[in-house]
Design an enzyme around this catalytic site. Sequence first.
Site, PDB file in Angstrom:
ATOM      1  N   HIS A  19      -8.771  17.707   1.009  1.00 16.00           N
ATOM      2  CA  HIS A  19      -8.105  16.909   2.035  1.00 16.00           C
ATOM      3  C   HIS A  19      -7.445  15.717   1.345  1.00 16.00           C
ATOM      4  CE1 HIS A  19     -12.438  15.099   2.711  1.00 16.00           C
ATOM      5  NE2 HIS A  19     -12.097  15.118   1.467  1.00 16.00           N
TER       6      HIS A  19
ATOM      7  N   GLN B 285      -1.332  17.947   4.081  1.00 12.97           N
ATOM      8  CA  GLN B 285      -1.924  17.047   5.060  1.00 12.97           C
ATOM      9  C   GLN B 285      -1.227  15.702   4.985  1.00 12.97           C
ATOM     10  OE1 GLN B 285      -6.150  16.555   4.474  1.00 12.97           O
ATOM     11  NE2 GLN B 285      -6.631  18.204   5.902  1.00 12.97           N
TER      12      GLN B 285
ATOM     13  N   VAL C 280     -16.211   8.854   8.954  1.00 12.44           N
ATOM     14  CA  VAL C 280     -15.831   7.984  10.068  1.00 12.44           C
ATOM     15  C   VAL C 280     -16.981   7.880  11.067  1.00 12.44           C
ATOM     16  CG1 VAL C 280     -13.339   8.313   9.960  1.00 12.44           C
ATOM     17  CG2 VAL C 280     -14.732   9.923  11.258  1.00 12.44           C
TER      18      VAL C 280
ATOM     19  N   ALA D  58      -8.990   5.744  10.319  1.00 10.55           N
ATOM     20  CA  ALA D  58      -8.380   6.726   9.423  1.00 10.55           C
ATOM     21  C   ALA D  58      -8.099   7.981  10.230  1.00 10.55           C
ATOM     22  CB  ALA D  58      -9.327   7.056   8.271  1.00 10.55           C
TER      23      ALA D  58
END
Lengths: 369, 795
Positions: A200, A240, A283, A337
């Site tokens: 990612h 991404q 997160v 984020a």
Amino acid sequence: MIEKLDEIKSNAIDELSSLQSIKELEDWRVRYLGKKSALTQILRGLASRPLEERKAVGASANELKSLLERSHRQKKEALKEKAYQEMEAAAVGKQIISPTGIPSEEKFGIPTVFLGIPDVTLPGRPIPLGRLHPTTQMVREICDIFVALGFQVVEGPEVEWDYYNFEALNIPPDHPARDMWATLWIDTKSGERPMLLRTHTSPMQIRVMERTTPPVRVVVPGKVYRYEATDATHESMFYQIEGLAVDKNITLADLKGTLYEFARRLFGAERKVRFRCDYFPFVEPGVEMAIDCMVCGGTGCRLCSGTGWIEILGAGMVHPAVLRRVNYDPEIYTGFAFGLGLERMSMLRYGVEDIRLFYSNDLRFLRQF
Amino acid sequence: MKAPLNWLREYVDIALSPKELAKRLTMSGTEVKGIETIGGWENIVVGQVVAIEPHPHAARLKLATIDLRGECLRSVCGASNLEMGQKVAFARIGAPLIDPQSGEPVRLERAKIRGIASEGMICSERELGISDRHEGIMVLPPDAPLGVPLNDYLGDAIFDLDITPNRPDCLSIIGIAREVAALTGKSVCLPETRYDEPGELIERKVSVEIADPDLCPRYCASLITDVKVAPSPPWMEQRLLACGMRPINNIVDVTNYVMLEYGQPLHAFDYERLAPKRIIVRRAGDESITTLDGVERMLQSDMLVIADGEGPVAIAGVMGGSGSEVTEETTSVLIESANFNSVSIRRTAARLKLRSEASLRFEKGISPELTMLALKRATQLMAELSGGKIARGIIDVYSGKKEAKPIALSTKQVERILGIKIGLEKMMKVLCSLGFDCQTVSTEELSIAIPYWRTDVRLAEDLVEEIARIIGYDELPITLPSGALPQYEADPMRAIRERASDILAGCGIQEVITYSLISLEVSRKVVLNSGLTPLKIANPITTEQEYLRTTLRPGLLEALSANEKHEEGSIRLFEVGKVYLPREGNLPEERQMLAGVLSGPRLDRSWHGEGEVLDFFDVKGVLETLFERLGVEASFEPVNDELFNPGRVARIMLWGEELGIIGELHPRMAEGFDISRPVYLFEINLEKLLPTTIAPRKYRPIPRFPATLRDIALVMDGEVAAKRVQDIIQSFPLVAKVALFDVYTGEQVPQGKKSLAFRILYQSPSRTLTDEEVNKEQERILERLHRELGAALRA
């Protein structure tokens, strides 16, 4: 002298009326107004004449000169107009003339490019066409949206340390959440730091925070890789875009506002947006954003698996453990984020049903964008 | 994780429709991927067999009278398992069913069977679409409510849930029931576990020792003797099936059932097959075990096993061994309910490539508190279903019980993260509904005790998420970040990449993006004797994608080759992308490259005439355009490169360094990619162009004085490079511009010579040049060309 001028005048005017072409007119001009013409000679000779004569003859000669010049101009206009009319008459007659077989410039006094009547339905001369890859176009479009919202675009390495891809993002070795990212590992010697193809763009969260002090507001486009058998919705390589905003007073409401604005700009102002709870180790709270299905409008169809909603990205408030990792004090700073899959955006936008089309580079596909 | 609605209803009242419930679960983080509806039956009711008579005309058929509560109907039935008093599913005439032979939907019609009218039908599971069983009629439990529509009694909705890795507690029906309760304002009611222990004291029958408490914080066990191993009752089998598990027998099924119910994996040993009646939880030695799936597995020293006095009987938390497996002969069962270290289980399962329902739960970290609750539940159920005798007591080895510390949470913290003020009472209400124990510390702060099952909650931020997800993210406000903008940092590489891409696309070249991973074979086709070993993937998906590319060439050539099969006209492709150059002990250098391949006609065939084939100078023209637009003056020098057609290749130089290469691919190379036409290829190191974006452009005034044009034709040796001539002319101060406009070899010039014609523009920034000045300058030029290159004015 005066008689001489009268004679020139009557001859010139007589001849002029019978001229038929620009070429003849030019000969006439040379004859009556050129350097060697009688009129020019007379005017030149005046200097050596007595004052009286100079005055009388000079006035008449200059008068004649301007008369002839005026007549020349009028005749030229008339002849051109006649040529245009002939050209138009030819066109009305639907004479289709090949681009090369055109009447001479000499005849009409009109540049040949204006003559001849092509078939305007014939195709134009082909010019090779180049386009940007649809992914490049989408990266730019999405980056532009976030740039307008105050974000900067940064990029980072695709080959990463385990540390940035996982550990610093609150995913220690043997963490069950690692299953969320099937990883391609680089073949390193035993004992060396584990290296991988980033799964990612999130490692850039760490890299950006390591080298800057808040406020931070970046988006990170780039390639990512997964150990994944490919099918219509899975690729081993895709793009991404990561987003990160860290500052004092950044809230989940700010995350919602930013992503809501993004979704409306990318997919249209009429789109509805849904935020639900989801889990990503880096997160807390975790968020997933969906937009209402553009095919069925929310009633449920194949594209949205009957739910009426299409998931488009994962997000959340940066985990305090992640902030601490880069020496940001989580008591002072908060951040959000997000990360989204590029191809998915293109697939939704254009109705592409197979992700493998993007990097198989078939021109029949690429030419459509 | 599958969760049948009717099972959930055992622990929590559910008034919502399945769809609405699914929506609330999804929004709060427990994603419902789908709902499978079981039933949907019409005109089928619960009946009871009240009379059975023989069929007068058929020996194998019977006439059954079915009581439907007040109404009695007669049915002709051929099932061998028909018995008096059975509760059955009775279909009235007109009921939609599944044809057992074809599997197609049919409607039950009025019929006479061997002369007797049948007023309905007793159904098999297959006819009801429940399973494939059709050997006999489906027999319902004795307590099935008479006369009630079957759909009300058996119909169900099975939720297919996506449980995130942080919520092992939700890998259980009770865990999901807790979520439902919190989302609907209801409370959860857990099953009661009370039972008699008529057997011997368990400590006399078995001992448990934990050799490695770090890897096994708790081990609980109970013992049931005199069990009768048999199939489980239908209700349990149906629930297991609904959750995707295969029913086996009343012992194994109970362990699975309770695992699904509580989320605690259990294991049942055949007590008689455990040698010396002791259990040791220890690391594996140099030994192997045959697991329940019949595979013999070599163990490693960091794997945890359950051993008896002789050797391993189970791989802890992963899978039991076949040696102590419960079989039809089993009479005594030892039930294990233990807690294992999550990392250890995950490693072991990964190493053995053996991921079970048990290991999937253990590796996510479940609470040691669960072991006892689940064990009691399993003991009770198993004794009930197998008729066994429960031994007195439970073995519980529990070292180092850890109490989770309460977490402080203030209204300020919540507001700081969510961007909205939430009152203390509201916070309390939400958290209490999830089972958190809240104490008020002040008017703005709570102290919150974490319930044992929430192993994922450790921080105040975790509690903030709990509050937000139960209230609903959609209830939070929408704002934009309000702080100052960060300092801007330019990204020259991205700028140059985008500019170069735009220019090349403008030149009629299509951008492609190819895979970064390639095969060694294809890499070797285009990188000759470089000595550079590309980075290798340790676990490639295919050998086609095993190495990180060190050049963009193979991807482009493959794309060209693939497109050649269906493209008639020219193919022009470019890619801007990274190559990955290994560096010892470090991440590779990821170098940004630009490469292109061109092939085919210059212009596509049209009525304007047949296009000529592209040549070297078309491609060079593209690059010159690129350099011109970027404001750099790169030069092209002849070079030898095996990859290219000899002589038709040049290296591109900039500021004394090699920038890249351009040339016609050697036919041998082209053939390697199955390309038959001439291919031109260029590749440029974009990093070398970086300075162009940094150096600011300077404006030069437009010339104010007129220029003088002169054309000259020069004859020289054929080998003299045009660039040398041009450079010499250009070096003279009065020459503003020089352009080569004709190249000639042939009859008009001597053998071995060529003629080059230049148009020279003379101009001065400070004055109008006289003819004399221009003539003098040109003489000097001719003199130097003659001296240095042997060039002479063409006669």
